[in-house]
Enzyme design. Sequence first.
Site, short mmCIF file in Angstrom:
data_model
loop_
_atom_site.label_atom_id
_atom_site.label_comp_id
_atom_site.label_asym_id
_atom_site.label_seq_id
_atom_site.Cartn_x
_atom_site.Cartn_y
_atom_site.Cartn_z
N GLY A 113 48.21 74.91 -20.98
CA GLY A 113 47.44 74.58 -21.12
C GLY A 113 47.19 74.50 -22.56
CG HIS A 114 43.56 75.13 -26.23
ND1 HIS A 114 43.75 74.75 -27.73
CD2 HIS A 114 42.43 76.19 -27.09
CE1 HIS A 114 43.23 75.14 -28.19
NE2 HIS A 114 42.82 75.80 -28.26
CG PHE A 115 43.49 80.28 -24.56
CD1 PHE A 115 43.52 80.75 -25.66
CD2 PHE A 115 42.38 78.93 -24.58
CE1 PHE A 115 42.43 81.16 -26.06
CE2 PHE A 115 41.28 79.37 -25.05
CZ PHE A 115 41.90 79.96 -26.35
CG ASP B 219 45.26 71.84 -26.14
OD1 ASP B 219 43.72 70.67 -26.29
OD2 ASP B 219 45.60 72.47 -27.06
#
Length: 300
Positions: free
Chosen positions: A258-260, A232
């Site tokens: 990552g973020h999602f 992230d």
Amino acid sequence: MTIQIPRISHGYVDVDDVRVFYRETGPEDGVPLLLLHGFPTASHQFGRLMDALGSRYRLIAPDYPGFGHTEAPADFVYSFDRLADVLEGFVTAKGLDRFVMYLFDFGGPIGLRLATRHPEWIAGLIVQNANAYDEGLSELARDTIAAPADQLDGLFTLPVTRGQYEGGTTKTELIAPDGWTLDQHFLDLPGRKDAQRALALDYKSNVALYPRWQAWLREHQPPTLILWGRGDAFFPEPGARAYLRDLPDAELHVFDTGHFALEENLPEIAPLVSEFLERRSPTLEDGSFIRERFTAAAKG
């Protein structure tokens, strides 16, 4: 062989002058899971998780004002306090008096506002890349929070929206383009960039509340499952581990994504969510079939 596919219903709840859109699935009994989305997305980000778990658990995913299909008046004042006000009204209108919250990104500051207002509502927390600690802010995040209004519009463009999905992932071929395409559609609607700019400028109010939220966690010790994508760009891994200072019994899982994180690691995350909900819903039968199902899918 019986295949269980949940029916996902879609509706609106009026909260004062805001028409809140939501998705809901699952049986009425048991502890509900309130799914709180992030930026720049909406409740559609939880679609695959609802498909995975909706035949077993009650899942409810609203869109905030300024996001997705929720309709807010032109004079709505966008701040995290106001978004929490609307979600508080939504929860009350839905008759939810005890539930688990899934906090992702913006869902963290919104959900933690609800938790401090109504600790009696909270049966547990699932925290996924939702920061509440100084060490969980990257330099990029700090620069964005400090940026003036005239430097924020780049956040609302397609390359940045797409980058939030693909950045930090291990296998970009697992990231469907539908998410960022739909997010950008909503960002491009009239008035939406103004709403997002106002929220970006208000994000500093969340950082100011970190000590209060940490104190709430220490005092109430909610059962907590922490899921984190270590790639992230905004909320790095130290933010995940910081929760353990205040919640030493929390369960932590970090993924190479990552973020999602749900986009790439749903087969690993869905069984963890299922088992966590199982412990919050003692009347349900053993849910190990969900782990077996997703383990088999991951191997396949």
